[in-house]
Each structure stands twice: as C-alpha cells, then as structure tokens.
Design a protein around this motif. Structure first.
Motif, short mmCIF file in Angstrom:
data_model
loop_
_atom_site.label_atom_id
_atom_site.label_comp_id
_atom_site.label_asym_id
_atom_site.label_seq_id
_atom_site.Cartn_x
_atom_site.Cartn_y
_atom_site.Cartn_z
N ASN A 1 1.03 4.21 -2.98
CA ASN A 1 0.76 5.61 -2.67
C ASN A 1 2.00 6.50 -2.77
O ASN A 1 1.90 7.71 -2.55
CB ASN A 1 0.17 5.73 -1.26
CG ASN A 1 -1.21 5.10 -1.17
OD1 ASN A 1 -1.98 5.14 -2.12
ND2 ASN A 1 -1.52 4.51 -0.02
N ASP A 2 3.16 5.90 -3.07
CA ASP A 2 4.38 6.70 -3.15
C ASP A 2 4.28 7.68 -4.33
O ASP A 2 3.95 7.27 -5.44
CB ASP A 2 5.60 5.80 -3.33
CG ASP A 2 6.90 6.58 -3.26
OD1 ASP A 2 7.32 7.08 -4.33
OD2 ASP A 2 7.46 6.70 -2.18
N GLY B 1 4.53 5.29 -7.37
CA GLY B 1 3.14 4.81 -7.39
C GLY B 1 2.43 5.29 -8.64
O GLY B 1 2.99 5.97 -9.50
N THR C 1 0.84 -1.21 0.00
CA THR C 1 0.00 0.00 0.00
C THR C 1 0.87 1.25 0.00
O THR C 1 0.58 2.23 -0.69
CB THR C 1 -0.92 0.00 1.23
OG1 THR C 1 -1.72 -1.18 1.23
CG2 THR C 1 -1.82 1.22 1.23
N GLU C 2 1.96 1.20 0.76
CA GLU C 2 2.91 2.32 0.78
C GLU C 2 3.51 2.52 -0.61
O GLU C 2 3.67 3.66 -1.07
CB GLU C 2 4.01 2.02 1.80
CG GLU C 2 5.04 3.12 1.96
CD GLU C 2 6.11 2.76 2.96
OE1 GLU C 2 7.13 3.45 3.01
OE2 GLU C 2 5.93 1.76 3.70
#
Length: 479
Positions: free
Chosen positions: A80-81, A85, A76-77
């Motif tokens: 969202n980067d 991302g 998830t990290e």
C-alpha cells in the motif's frame, strides 16, 4: 496461519535431530498424537503449544503464527506504500507468498523496514540542514574561512612583486586562517559524532558487538564456562560425537534423513548451554552493561550463548595446538573441525589476540552472498561499520569463490591497513565467513578495498564506478 503449526513443529524437530518419540516424551504426549499434530489433523494451542515450544527450544510466536502475522502486516504496508507499492499488488495473496517463499517474504519485509528507516533518516537530515542553527553557522563559518584562505593563497601565488615583509605577513594570515578552518572542521566533526552516537542507539547489532569487544577477558570467561559445562555433562569431544551419532541413528531408525553432523553438534551444544548455563550467562551479561537498551542486551546474550556453545565444541586448548601448527589458516582449521568453516571462523574471531590460545589478531565477518554483514567478531577496527560490503574487490564476490569454495586475497584498505582475507563458504551455500588478518610483510599484488566508491581513497582502482566525494584520492599502493 494456524494451519501451518504442525508443519512448523515438524521442521523444527527435524532441524534439531529429534525423533517423534523423543519430542512426544518431552511434551508429555503420545507419539501417535504428535504425528496427528504434525500432519495438521489435530489442533494444538494453549498449554500444549507452550510445552512443545519449550521442548523445541523456540519462541512460542514461531509456532503459533504471530511472527507470520507481523510479516503479513509489513508486506501489506509495502503493497500500500504510495512510492513503492503497485495497484495490482493484492494484499490477499501475501499469505500464499509467505507460505511458499518464507525467506523471500522476510527479505521483502526487512527491505520495507530499511526503506522506512532510511526515509525517516533522510527527512530528519533534511530538516537539520534547513533549520539547525548550529549546523548552519558551522557550515557558513567553514565556507567563509575557505574563501578567505583561497583569496590569500591566490595573492601569494600570482603576485610576483611582494616584498619579503608582505610575503611573511600573508603567510602568517594563511597560517591563522588554516588554524581557524581546522578548529571549525573539528567542531563540525564533533557535532556529527555526537549526532551519530545518538542515532546508533537504533543499531543494536553494532552496540552489541561493541559491548562484547570492550571486555578484554571475555574469551577467558567463556572458556571457563565451557570447561565447567564439559565437566558437568561429559560433553567433551568424545561425548559430543557419541551424542551426534546416537541422534543420527535414531533418525535413521525413524526413517528420517539424518541432519548433517555439524548441525546436530551445534544443536546439542546450544541446548546444553541453554539448560546448564542460563543463569551464568545472565550474570555475565549483567556485568557487561545493565543500562544498555533491551534489544542490544538481547543480541549480546544470544552471541554469548553461541560463543559458549562453540567453545564447548572446539576448546581453546585444542584449537591452539592445531592453529599454531597450521599458522591459523582458516581452511586448515575448518578441516580439523569436520569441515565446519563457520565454527572455525567464529572461534578465530572470538579468540582473537587471546594469549592463552595463542590466536592471532583477526576479524571475523559473517556475510550472506550479497555482501550483507550478519555478524562481526574480533578486531572491529578492520571491519567496516556498514552492515554491507559494497566494494566489488572483496573476495566474497570472486567467481573462483563460488566455483571452488575457497578464496584468499591480500588487500589494502583506505585506512592504510594491509590485510590477508581468507574465505570459507558455509555448507548451505547461502553464507560465507571471511577472516581478516594483518599482513604487512606480504609480497605481490594487493587489492584496494574501501567502504564505497564515493568514500574510497584509492584513486586508480580499476573497479571504481564513481569519483570520490572529497578531494583527490590516494594513488599509492595499487588500484
């Protein structure tokens, strides 16, 4: 994630070569109830899940899904980067990705961790270059000395009418400037060495390898532990082979595909070490270094356990007789150990230079197909400190290795070592074991290998992709 507990239990049981009846007996439940659990028709948690984890010799987090939850958080990290991302990456689909492709998911999470760590390092180095007064002063002093030295050298080489006295004075100035430049460079190198040593506290793999390599008598201590366990349990070569066959027969009777013999032998040996030598290994680890970071000690403990299990399967005395007869060739040793190239390579590295076994000095590199270094044993001087082999001259990347399952090459390193490299792929095709041995007297072509093109001293290598960073690379010894 909890819906996958039954699947995890079944996969681990099959990997260990256990029947449902045997696992149920160890966990204190009926085989029929275990069958319902593995089919995800009955929930399992609390004490029973702990009992099953203990019976399967696996961490509780592996069964209860907490490891997957951490993996989900990392993915998830990644999604969202802001740098890597993408808007169309839906974090909700990460669960399906983990379930369908767990190995790829773990790889992506590790890549994210490396990226985050590298970003932190780059930022820290940029801050140091901009604000560190010691570094700034050292670089300024070095540039000043280089400029002065160059000016003096130009006078000597371009002025023809210098008197003997003048020339002697300029030569003395060159000598004095060279000494000052050398001192400045040495101080700068020490400064970077101290910085590197501090940063290496975050490299538990390297620290664990160094911790074990610093103990000259470690091989003998591990052999003694294996001998003791062999005497207490009867798991000599005959006993271990019998246990493997019984496990395969039990699996066949349960209509399950039997695991490979080498996998079963490894699982049995590791279980015997965990049950019979846990305290002894803890004492040995304590004598190696109680003050090391916890992660370093954990990895060193795991390696000690693995080396002891290997010693139980392939005693040094037996291996020494075979090795001396075949010049310790990796392929021949693997053939004598039921084709287990991984076991042969690990034993060669662990016994390196140990006189009672008669083993030669050697380095063992356990790699994946991309060149990632998973473990190093033996003579660490010959092994690259980086956790990846990037030079395309390594036999790891030979087309013949992928097709024929074997490779051997003679190489010359940037540091000046002449080595023979032998390779043996694993049965699963995902990992490769490399053995490095000194080979100064070898005739014929030698490949040049280095850490990377930018740091490699082989100037004329046909595989070079970028020029070296510092100076003119060496031209002797081939590419």
């Amino acid at each position: 994630m909890r819906g996958l507990i039954g699947v995890r239990i079944r996969e681990r049981r099959l990997r260990l070569g256990l029947t449902q009846t045997e696992l149920a007996r160890r966990a204190g439940i009926s085989p029929s109830y275990l069958n319902l659990i593995e089919s995800n028709k009955r929930p399992v948690s609390g004490r029973l899940l702990g009992d099953l984890a203990e019976a399967l010799d696996v961490a509780l987090e592996t069964l209860d899904g907490s490891a997957e939850r951490r993996l989900l958080s990392r993915l998830t990290e990644l999604a969202n980067d802001p740098e890597i991302g993408a808007p169309d990456l839906d974090p909700a689909t990460a669960n399906e990705f983990i379930a369908r492709h767990p190995a790829w998911a773990r790889c992506a999470a590790r890549a994210m961790e490396r990226y985050a760590s590298a970003s932190d390092d780059i930022q820290a180095m940029a801050d140091r270059l901009s604000h560190d007064p010691v570094l700034a002063d050292a670089v300024h002093a070095m540039l000043t000395e280089i400029t002065a030295l160059r000016s003096t050298a130009e006078i000597l080489t371009t002025t023809d009418d210098l008197s003997a006295e003048q020339r002697k004075r300029f030569e003395e100035i060159v000598g004095e400037q060279s000494i000052r430049l050398s001192d400045t460079g040495a101080a700068l190198a020490r400064y970077f060495d101290d910085t590197l040593e501090a940063r290496r506290l975050r490299a538990p793999d390297l620290d664990a390898e160094d911790l074990l390599a610093a103990r000259p008598q470690l091989a003998g201590e591990i052999e003694a532990l294996a001998d003791r366990l062999r005497a207490e349990t009867g798991l000599d070569a005959v006993g271990l082979a019998g246990a493997v066959e019984r496990a395969r027969t039990a699996a066949a009777l349960g209509a399950e595909p039997p695991a490979p013999r080498s996998d079963l032998a490894a699982a049995l040996a590791e279980r015997a070490v965990a049950e019979g030598l846990g305290d002894a290994l803890d004492q040995l680890l304590g004598s190696l270094g109680r003050d090391a970071p916890a992660e370093t000690l954990s990895r060193a403990r795991k390696e000690l356990s693995r080396r002891t299990a290997d010693a139980l399967r392939a005693p040094a005395e037996t291996l020494g007789r075979i090795g001396s007869a075949v010049d310790w060739r990796l392929s021949a040793l693997a053939g004598a150990l039921d084709g287990d190239g991984g076991l042969a390579a690990r034993r060669l590295g662990a016994l390196s230079d140990w006189a009672p076994a008669g083993a030669p000095r050697a380095t063992h590199l356990e790699c994946d197909r991309s060149g990632g270094v998973l473990a190093r044993r033996g003579v660490l001087d010959w092994a690259p400190r980086a956790r990846a082999l990037t030079c395309p001259q390594w036999p790891l990347f030979d087309r013949g290795l992928h097709i024929e399952g074997r490779a051997e090459a003679r190489v010359t390193t940037t540091e000046g070592y002449t080595l023979r490299i032998e390779a043996a792929p694993r049965g699963d095709g995902r990992r490769i074991d490399l053995i490095l041995r000194e080979d100064e007297s070898a005739e014929g072509p030698r490949r040049p290998i280095g850490p990377s093109c930018r740091l490699c001293g082989h100037a004329e290598c046909a595989m070079r992709r970028r020029p070296p960073l510092i100076g003119e690379a060496r031209r002797e010894g081939g590419g």
